[in-house]
Design a protein around this motif. Structure first.
Motif, PDB file in Angstrom:
ATOM      1  N   ARG A   1      -6.358  -0.050  51.623  1.00 25.11           N
ATOM      2  CA  ARG A   1      -7.540  -0.630  52.285  1.00 25.11           C
ATOM      3  C   ARG A   1      -8.095  -1.784  51.458  1.00 25.11           C
ATOM      4  N   HIS A   2      -8.177  -1.595  50.148  1.00 28.53           N
ATOM      5  CA  HIS A   2      -8.698  -2.644  49.273  1.00 28.53           C
ATOM      6  C   HIS A   2      -7.789  -3.880  49.313  1.00 28.53           C
TER       7      HIS A   2
ATOM      8  N   LEU B   1      -6.481  -9.420  51.234  1.00 21.25           N
ATOM      9  CA  LEU B   1      -5.595 -10.295  52.005  1.00 21.25           C
ATOM     10  C   LEU B   1      -6.334 -10.916  53.187  1.00 21.25           C
ATOM     11  N   ASN B   2      -7.179 -10.142  53.830  1.00 18.27           N
ATOM     12  CA  ASN B   2      -7.950 -10.645  54.961  1.00 18.27           C
ATOM     13  C   ASN B   2      -8.914 -11.749  54.524  1.00 18.27           C
ATOM     14  N   ARG B   3      -9.579 -11.551  53.387  1.00 12.64           N
ATOM     15  CA  ARG B   3     -10.509 -12.576  52.893  1.00 12.64           C
ATOM     16  C   ARG B   3      -9.769 -13.843  52.493  1.00 12.64           C
TER      17      ARG B   3
ATOM     18  N   GLN C   1     -14.688   1.767  54.422  1.00  8.77           N
ATOM     19  CA  GLN C   1     -14.587   3.070  53.776  1.00  8.77           C
ATOM     20  C   GLN C   1     -14.620   4.219  54.783  1.00  8.77           C
ATOM     21  N   CYS C   2     -15.214   3.994  55.939  1.00  9.06           N
ATOM     22  CA  CYS C   2     -15.291   5.034  56.976  1.00  9.06           C
ATOM     23  C   CYS C   2     -13.946   5.270  57.655  1.00  9.06           C
ATOM     24  N   VAL C   3     -13.031   4.334  57.534  1.00  9.71           N
ATOM     25  CA  VAL C   3     -11.702   4.491  58.116  1.00  9.71           C
ATOM     26  C   VAL C   3     -10.873   5.296  57.126  1.00  9.71           C
ATOM     27  N   THR C   4     -10.484   6.507  57.531  1.00  8.12           N
ATOM     28  CA  THR C   4      -9.855   7.424  56.574  1.00  8.12           C
ATOM     29  C   THR C   4      -8.433   7.828  56.934  1.00  8.12           C
ATOM     30  N   SER C   5      -7.844   7.177  57.929  1.00  7.67           N
ATOM     31  CA  SER C   5      -6.464   7.522  58.274  1.00  7.67           C
ATOM     32  C   SER C   5      -5.739   6.301  58.825  1.00  7.67           C
ATOM     33  N   GLY C   6      -4.406   6.378  58.806  1.00  4.97           N
ATOM     34  CA  GLY C   6      -3.588   5.308  59.356  1.00  4.97           C
ATOM     35  C   GLY C   6      -3.861   5.048  60.828  1.00  4.97           C
TER      36      GLY C   6
ATOM     37  N   ASP D   1     -10.787  -5.454  64.330  1.00  5.05           N
ATOM     38  CA  ASP D   1     -12.189  -5.510  63.931  1.00  5.05           C
ATOM     39  C   ASP D   1     -12.336  -5.563  62.412  1.00  5.05           C
ATOM     40  N   LEU D   2     -11.533  -4.760  61.718  1.00  3.88           N
ATOM     41  CA  LEU D   2     -11.631  -4.685  60.254  1.00  3.88           C
ATOM     42  C   LEU D   2     -10.974  -5.864  59.551  1.00  3.88           C
TER      43      LEU D   2
END
Length: 158
Positions: A60-61, A66-68, A16-21, A30-31
């Motif tokens: 992001r969601h 997809l990552n999980r 949630q802290c990542v707010t831009s492309g 990392d994410l």
């Protein structure tokens, strides 16, 4: 023990802290360690792009889901890729492949084709419908169990 107990919540807060492309592009490994982002296509979109808040939150969601899925797939906890299985990983957006008519149309198909890091050109027909006009295209490689992210932007039409 506390970190293990709260790992999932901490990961969500970090995302949630990542707010831009550009921030996402810089933090992608990392994410989303189980996804491979294509540098030339989605990489340039993220480095340049600024998305509406609703699109950004859904993207992001979707990437998190997809990552999980990719993590489970690579660890043999998920045997095959099928779009409907993504719901088990909290995918809340509609995911589908392209229609047969889109794939038969050479111009439309070409818009969805991207080069993998291996040098192979493939069609990224699977996509997440973030909004009626915004898509996130990805390619699940059944041989390597890699999940590639290729496009994030307006619905591809010719």
């Amino acid at each position: 023990e506390s970190l293990e107990l709260h790992a999932s919540d901490l990961a969500k807060l970090k995302l949630q802290c990542v707010t831009s492309g550009p921030e996402l592009w810089k933090s992608r490994a990392d994410l989303f360690p189980h996804l491979t982002f294509l540098s030339k296509s989605v990489g340039s979109q993220l480095r340049q792009g600024d998305y509406r808040t609703d699109v950004w939150n859904k993207a992001r969601h979707a990437l998190d889901a997809l990552n999980r899925f990719a993590e489970a797939w690579q660890a043999d906890r998920q045997i095959v890729y099928r779009a409907e299985l993504l719901a088990r990983y909290d995918m809340s957006c509609n995911v589908s492949g392209e229609s047969a008519s889109t794939l038969r149309d050479s111009k439309k198909r070409a818009q969805r084709e991207f080069w993998l890091p291996t040098g192979k050109k493939v069609c990224f027909s699977d996509h997440v419908k973030l909004t009626p006009s915004v898509r996130l295209h990805f390619y699940p490689d059944a041989e390597t169990r890699e999940l590639y992210i290729g496009y994030l932007g307006l619905h591809l039409l010719v």
